[in-house]
Structures are given as C-alpha cells and as structure tokens.
Motif scaffolding. Structure first.
Motif, PDB file in Angstrom:
ATOM      1  N   GLU A 277       0.827  -1.209   0.000  1.00  0.00           N
ATOM      2  CA  GLU A 277       0.000   0.000   0.000  1.00  0.00           C
ATOM      3  C   GLU A 277       0.858   1.255   0.000  1.00  0.00           C
ATOM      4  O   GLU A 277       0.532   2.250  -0.652  1.00  0.00           O
ATOM      5  CB  GLU A 277      -0.939  -0.006   1.217  1.00  0.00           C
ATOM      6  CG  GLU A 277      -2.065   1.019   1.134  1.00  0.00           C
ATOM      7  CD  GLU A 277      -2.918   0.860  -0.119  1.00  0.00           C
ATOM      8  OE1 GLU A 277      -3.350   1.902  -0.669  1.00  0.00           O
ATOM      9  OE2 GLU A 277      -3.138  -0.285  -0.563  1.00  0.00           O
ATOM     10  N   ARG A 280       2.111   1.683  -3.433  1.00  0.00           N
ATOM     11  CA  ARG A 280       0.996   2.130  -4.280  1.00  0.00           C
ATOM     12  C   ARG A 280       0.795   3.636  -4.173  1.00  0.00           C
ATOM     13  O   ARG A 280       0.677   4.341  -5.176  1.00  0.00           O
ATOM     14  CB  ARG A 280      -0.268   1.382  -3.873  1.00  0.00           C
ATOM     15  CG  ARG A 280      -1.534   1.790  -4.618  1.00  0.00           C
ATOM     16  CD  ARG A 280      -2.755   1.150  -3.960  1.00  0.00           C
ATOM     17  NE  ARG A 280      -3.990   1.568  -4.597  1.00  0.00           N
ATOM     18  CZ  ARG A 280      -4.630   0.869  -5.520  1.00  0.00           C
ATOM     19  NH1 ARG A 280      -4.135  -0.274  -5.938  1.00  0.00           N
ATOM     20  NH2 ARG A 280      -5.754   1.307  -6.041  1.00  0.00           N
ATOM     21  N   THR A 398      -0.857  -2.941 -17.249  1.00  0.00           N
ATOM     22  CA  THR A 398      -0.609  -2.281 -15.960  1.00  0.00           C
ATOM     23  C   THR A 398      -1.870  -2.267 -15.116  1.00  0.00           C
ATOM     24  O   THR A 398      -1.823  -2.448 -13.894  1.00  0.00           O
ATOM     25  CB  THR A 398      -0.105  -0.840 -16.189  1.00  0.00           C
ATOM     26  OG1 THR A 398       1.093  -0.882 -16.981  1.00  0.00           O
ATOM     27  CG2 THR A 398       0.193  -0.151 -14.860  1.00  0.00           C
ATOM     28  N   ARG A 399      -3.015  -2.085 -15.746  1.00  0.00           N
ATOM     29  CA  ARG A 399      -4.300  -2.075 -15.022  1.00  0.00           C
ATOM     30  C   ARG A 399      -4.531  -3.419 -14.342  1.00  0.00           C
ATOM     31  O   ARG A 399      -5.002  -3.479 -13.196  1.00  0.00           O
ATOM     32  CB  ARG A 399      -5.431  -1.771 -16.000  1.00  0.00           C
ATOM     33  CG  ARG A 399      -6.830  -1.712 -15.379  1.00  0.00           C
ATOM     34  CD  ARG A 399      -7.833  -1.189 -16.389  1.00  0.00           C
ATOM     35  NE  ARG A 399      -9.191  -1.236 -15.866  1.00  0.00           N
ATOM     36  CZ  ARG A 399     -10.017  -2.249 -16.028  1.00  0.00           C
ATOM     37  NH1 ARG A 399      -9.638  -3.314 -16.723  1.00  0.00           N
ATOM     38  NH2 ARG A 399     -11.242  -2.206 -15.529  1.00  0.00           N
ATOM     39  N   ASN A 400      -4.204  -4.501 -15.019  1.00  0.00           N
ATOM     40  CA  ASN A 400      -4.370  -5.833 -14.423  1.00  0.00           C
ATOM     41  C   ASN A 400      -3.484  -6.007 -13.194  1.00  0.00           C
ATOM     42  O   ASN A 400      -3.905  -6.563 -12.179  1.00  0.00           O
ATOM     43  CB  ASN A 400      -4.047  -6.914 -15.453  1.00  0.00           C
ATOM     44  CG  ASN A 400      -5.118  -7.027 -16.528  1.00  0.00           C
ATOM     45  OD1 ASN A 400      -6.262  -6.632 -16.309  1.00  0.00           O
ATOM     46  ND2 ASN A 400      -4.757  -7.539 -17.678  1.00  0.00           N
ATOM     47  N   TYR A 401      -2.243  -5.532 -13.277  1.00  0.00           N
ATOM     48  CA  TYR A 401      -1.343  -5.640 -12.126  1.00  0.00           C
ATOM     49  C   TYR A 401      -1.782  -4.731 -10.989  1.00  0.00           C
ATOM     50  O   TYR A 401      -1.576  -5.035  -9.819  1.00  0.00           O
ATOM     51  CB  TYR A 401       0.100  -5.306 -12.542  1.00  0.00           C
ATOM     52  CG  TYR A 401       0.847  -6.525 -13.007  1.00  0.00           C
ATOM     53  CD1 TYR A 401       1.729  -7.187 -12.172  1.00  0.00           C
ATOM     54  CD2 TYR A 401       0.654  -7.036 -14.286  1.00  0.00           C
ATOM     55  CE1 TYR A 401       2.399  -8.323 -12.591  1.00  0.00           C
ATOM     56  CE2 TYR A 401       1.314  -8.169 -14.720  1.00  0.00           C
ATOM     57  CZ  TYR A 401       2.190  -8.804 -13.868  1.00  0.00           C
ATOM     58  OH  TYR A 401       2.831  -9.937 -14.289  1.00  0.00           O
ATOM     59  N   TRP A 402      -2.371  -3.625 -11.327  1.00  0.00           N
ATOM     60  CA  TRP A 402      -2.862  -2.708 -10.296  1.00  0.00           C
ATOM     61  C   TRP A 402      -3.996  -3.339  -9.506  1.00  0.00           C
ATOM     62  O   TRP A 402      -4.066  -3.235  -8.289  1.00  0.00           O
ATOM     63  CB  TRP A 402      -3.338  -1.416 -10.963  1.00  0.00           C
ATOM     64  CG  TRP A 402      -3.642  -0.311  -9.991  1.00  0.00           C
ATOM     65  CD1 TRP A 402      -4.859   0.115  -9.565  1.00  0.00           C
ATOM     66  CD2 TRP A 402      -2.679   0.523  -9.350  1.00  0.00           C
ATOM     67  NE1 TRP A 402      -4.739   1.149  -8.692  1.00  0.00           N
ATOM     68  CE2 TRP A 402      -3.409   1.420  -8.530  1.00  0.00           C
ATOM     69  CE3 TRP A 402      -1.285   0.591  -9.357  1.00  0.00           C
ATOM     70  CZ2 TRP A 402      -2.789   2.393  -7.751  1.00  0.00           C
ATOM     71  CZ3 TRP A 402      -0.675   1.550  -8.589  1.00  0.00           C
ATOM     72  CH2 TRP A 402      -1.407   2.439  -7.800  1.00  0.00           C
ATOM     73  N   LYS A 403      -4.850  -4.060 -10.199  1.00  0.00           N
ATOM     74  CA  LYS A 403      -6.010  -4.690  -9.554  1.00  0.00           C
ATOM     75  C   LYS A 403      -5.599  -5.932  -8.759  1.00  0.00           C
ATOM     76  O   LYS A 403      -6.232  -6.275  -7.764  1.00  0.00           O
ATOM     77  CB  LYS A 403      -7.051  -5.063 -10.616  1.00  0.00           C
ATOM     78  CG  LYS A 403      -7.713  -3.852 -11.272  1.00  0.00           C
ATOM     79  CD  LYS A 403      -8.495  -4.242 -12.490  1.00  0.00           C
ATOM     80  CE  LYS A 403      -9.693  -5.098 -12.136  1.00  0.00           C
ATOM     81  NZ  LYS A 403     -10.516  -5.405 -13.327  1.00  0.00           N
ATOM     82  N   MET A 404      -4.544  -6.610  -9.207  1.00  0.00           N
ATOM     83  CA  MET A 404      -4.147  -7.869  -8.579  1.00  0.00           C
ATOM     84  C   MET A 404      -2.850  -7.727  -7.781  1.00  0.00           C
ATOM     85  O   MET A 404      -2.106  -8.676  -7.620  1.00  0.00           O
ATOM     86  CB  MET A 404      -3.964  -8.942  -9.647  1.00  0.00           C
ATOM     87  CG  MET A 404      -5.237  -9.235 -10.449  1.00  0.00           C
ATOM     88  SD  MET A 404      -5.011 -10.609 -11.601  1.00  0.00           S
ATOM     89  CE  MET A 404      -3.817  -9.947 -12.736  1.00  0.00           C
ATOM     90  N   GLN A 405      -2.590  -6.536  -7.274  1.00  0.00           N
ATOM     91  CA  GLN A 405      -1.293  -6.261  -6.662  1.00  0.00           C
ATOM     92  C   GLN A 405      -0.996  -7.203  -5.481  1.00  0.00           C
ATOM     93  O   GLN A 405       0.120  -7.694  -5.346  1.00  0.00           O
ATOM     94  CB  GLN A 405      -1.237  -4.819  -6.187  1.00  0.00           C
ATOM     95  CG  GLN A 405      -2.370  -4.426  -5.249  1.00  0.00           C
ATOM     96  CD  GLN A 405      -2.272  -2.961  -4.854  1.00  0.00           C
ATOM     97  OE1 GLN A 405      -1.227  -2.504  -4.482  1.00  0.00           O
ATOM     98  NE2 GLN A 405      -3.360  -2.240  -4.924  1.00  0.00           N
ATOM     99  N   GLN A 406      -1.960  -7.480  -4.643  1.00  0.00           N
ATOM    100  CA  GLN A 406      -1.704  -8.291  -3.466  1.00  0.00           C
ATOM    101  C   GLN A 406      -1.351  -9.734  -3.861  1.00  0.00           C
ATOM    102  O   GLN A 406      -0.454 -10.346  -3.307  1.00  0.00           O
ATOM    103  CB  GLN A 406      -2.910  -8.291  -2.524  1.00  0.00           C
ATOM    104  CG  GLN A 406      -2.605  -8.806  -1.119  1.00  0.00           C
ATOM    105  CD  GLN A 406      -1.598  -7.935  -0.388  1.00  0.00           C
ATOM    106  OE1 GLN A 406      -1.700  -6.725  -0.390  1.00  0.00           O
ATOM    107  NE2 GLN A 406      -0.588  -8.562   0.210  1.00  0.00           N
TER     108      GLN A 406
END
Length: 409
Positions: A277, A280, A398-406
């Motif tokens: 976080e 982020r 990048t959007r996919n990695y942002w959503k699945m960061q954890q």
C-alpha cells in the motif's frame, strides 16, 4: 533542458544537413546496444533493489560477487557488440555514401566510446538499485555538462562528427575516475569463490532476462529502426528534419520519464518488503506529477518548435506544422506509457512481452510502407500508429497488475 536546445542550435549552425543526418544515423545504428543489453540494466536494478531489502538485517548492502558477475557480464557482452555493431554499421554506411573521408574514422571512435559506456552500464544500475539516486544523478549531471562543453567547443573548432565522440570519451573518463575514487568496490571483477551464490545470481538475472530481453529486443525496432528506413528512402536532409524535431521534443518529454524511473528502485524495494500500500501511494503521487510534467512538456514543445520555425536556419530543419503535432502527440503517448510500466516491473516481473512483439513487427512494416509511399508524412503517422497500439496494450497490462497487486506480491 537548457543544454539540450543549446546543443541542437550549435549543431544546426556548425553541421551541414548531410552531416546532421549522418549523426542521427550513427546514433540509431549504435542503438543496437539494445539488442545486446536485452534489458540487463533494468534487471540489475530490480535484483539489486530486492537484494538490498533481503540484506538489510545483516547490514550488508550488496555482495561483491554479484558486482563481479554483473561487470563480467557487461564486459563480455560489450565486446561482442563492438565487433558486430561496428562492422555491420560500417557496411551499411559504406553502401550509402560514396565519399567516406572523415566518416570512417569518426565511426570507429563512435563505436569504441559506445562500447566503453556499455561496459560500465552495470555500475550505474547497481548504484540505482541501492537507491543511490542522488549520487547517480549528480554524477550524470556533471558528466553531461563536461560532455556538452567539450562537444560545443569542438564543434566551433570545426571537428564536425568527431566532436560528439571525443566529448563522450572525456565524459567517460571523468565518470570512471569518479567510480574509482568514490565507489572503488564497483570495479570488482574477481569472484570470492562463493560459487553457489554466484549461480543463484546468474539464474535470477537470466530468469528476468528471458522475458525482459524480448521487450528490449522489440525496443530497437520500435525506437531506432525508423532512422535507417528514412535514410534509405528519403536521404540525409529529410532525416535531419525528422531527427531535429524529435530531438527537441524528446528533450522535454523525456523529463517525466526520468522523474518516475528514478523512483523505480524505491517502489521495488517497498514491494520486496511487502509494503504494497505504501508503494501504491508513492507510485500514484509520482505518476500524477509525471503526467502533469508530460502535459506541460507537450505544450512547451509545440510552442518552442513554432518559435524556432520563424528563424530560417532552424525552420528548414523542422517538420511541417501538421507533422509536428502528429509526431509530438505520438511521443507524448510514448512518455505516458513509459511512466506506467514501472508499477508491474516493481514486482520483479516483465509482463510486456506480448505488446512488445506486436510493436516489434508493426513498427518496421508501418515505417517501410508509409515512408516509401508518403514520405515524411508517412513517418510521423507510422510513429503515431505504433504508439497508439503500445499505449493501449501497456495500459491494459498495468491495469491488471494494479487490480491484482496483493496476489502478485
């Protein structure tokens, strides 16, 4: 920002359009370094950042065997590059130019200094991975000032193409002297016989390069293949126009990319410590700042080129107004795309292989076809086409990695 435009103006007044076109051609051929680097610089930053997080409890910043492994890798690769790029570039240049007097010697010096710079790239990457950003940037600024001052002086003295390569030699020697006195441990080339650890380091690096290399391989065909194609179909004068306009635009639009890339080691370090976080929030802050810089750079670039157009000497080496707008817009999309790639890469992964391959095949085909039939107009539209595709693809990844960061952490 200050030195770049000054240097471009001095080039215009001291080089013919033919020599200016040759200078851009030299740089595009020497950018074959990308094909030999294959992303090792970025990969070293990633690994170094994670090693820094891993070793922080023991107080050890970096293992010298890792430094030796990186330096030996870069040295061997740079020597291969020197032979193949030097010979291949000479064959291409000699096939296009009848009179090679004053060109062959300059090309040889260009190749040698490019090889030396390539061999030292690992040292820069290790420093940045250790979050020595301030020291690294200070050295880069100092070297740039030295190189510009020497380059301008030699241009005024009439050394033409030799001005660029000899100035780069002086800057390189200054850089190496600094490394030797301030960070002597960066010159480690011998292993300490910890073979298992060395194998682990190599496996880690090779693992990243398997994907990163594909992205960087594609980078050559996206960024550098356009100059030889334009030189082939349109000649040095048109390439001088395209190259000068791109140079002015990249001086401004390159700043936002540098800004966010300099924060990349810290994003990677925070994620290595599972502080997702925090990473982020910092990325959002830096990316918003970068986006604002990009918008300002776009406006400033358009205005600067229009002011320069009013002067006859510069106006004849700038693209037409409609071509400028298309080209600068495509370079703006590129700058935004290069800013957002650092979030997925902070997880020590390289997910952009697929989009890189698409651009790798699309760019040379688009340039070859459009430049052949539409000239300079085709060149700027080819640039726009490849970066619309690149921007959309990179944004979705990048959007996919942002959503699945954890999950990725």
């Amino acid at each position: 920002m200050i030195a770049g435009p000054i240097g471009s103006f001095i080039v215009v007044f001291n080089l013919s359009t033919e020599k200016q076109g040759l200078f851009y051609l030299f740089n595009s051929i020497l950018a074959l370094r990308i094909l030999f680097d294959l992303g090792v610089g970025t990969s070293v930053v990633q690994i170094t950042s994670h090693l820094r997080a891993k070793n922080q409890d023991s107080g050890e910043k970096i293992n010298l065997d890792f430094v030796a492994m990186v330096n030996r890798w870069m040295l061997n690769t740079s020597l291969i590059y020197c032979v193949l790029a030097g010979l291949g570039g000479y064959l291409f240049i000699s096939s296009k130019i009848n009179d090679l007097s004053g060109v062959t010697g300059a090309w040889v010096v260009f190749v040698i200094v490019s090889t030396l710079q390539f061999a030292s790239q690992g040292k820069w990457s290790i420093l940045e991975g250790l979050d020595k950003i301030q020291e690294s940037n200070s050295l880069r600024i100092k070297n740039s000032l030295i190189q510009y001052i020497v380059q301008w002086s030699l241009l005024f003295l009439g050394l033409e193409l030799y001005s660029f390569c000899l100035a780069a030699v002086v800057a390189y020697l200054s850089q190496e002297y600094y490394f030797h006195t301030k960070y002597a441990w960066l010159n480690q080339y011998k292993y300490k016989n910890n073979r298992e650890l060395i194998v682990d380091y190599k496996n880690d690096l090779v693992g990243l390069l398997k994907k990163a290399s594909q992205t960087y391989l594609a980078g050559y065909f996206v960024f550098q293949i356009q100059q030889p194609i334009c030189y082939h179909f349109l000649g040095p004068e048109s390439l001088a126009k395209l190259g000068f306009t791109q140079t002015i635009a990249n001086m401004m639009l390159g700043i936002p990319v540098v800004w966010i890339s300099m924060n990349f080691p810290n994003f990677s370090y925070l994620i290595a410590n599972n502080r997702i976080e925090e990473a982020r929030k910092e990325f959002v802050t830096k990316w918003r700042q970068s986006l604002l810089m990009t918008g300002l750079a776009f406006v400033f670039t358009i205005l600067s080129l229009e002011v320069l157009r009013k002067f006859e000497k510069f106006g004849e080496r700038i693209l037409d107004v409609d071509q400028v707008i298309i080209l600068v817009t495509s370079l703006t999309l590129h700058a935004i795309s290069m800013g957002i790639i650092y979030w997925p890469r902070s997880f020590k992964v390289e997910p952009f292989t697929r989009i890189a391959y698409i651009q790798m095949f699309l760019t040379p085909i688009a340039f070859y076809t459009l430049v052949k039939y539409a000239g300079l107009v085709g060149a700027v539209w080819a640039n726009m086409l490849t970066w619309i595709v690149g921007f959309v693809g990179i944004s979705l990844i990048t959007r996919n990695y942002w959503k699945m960061q954890q999950a990725h952490a």
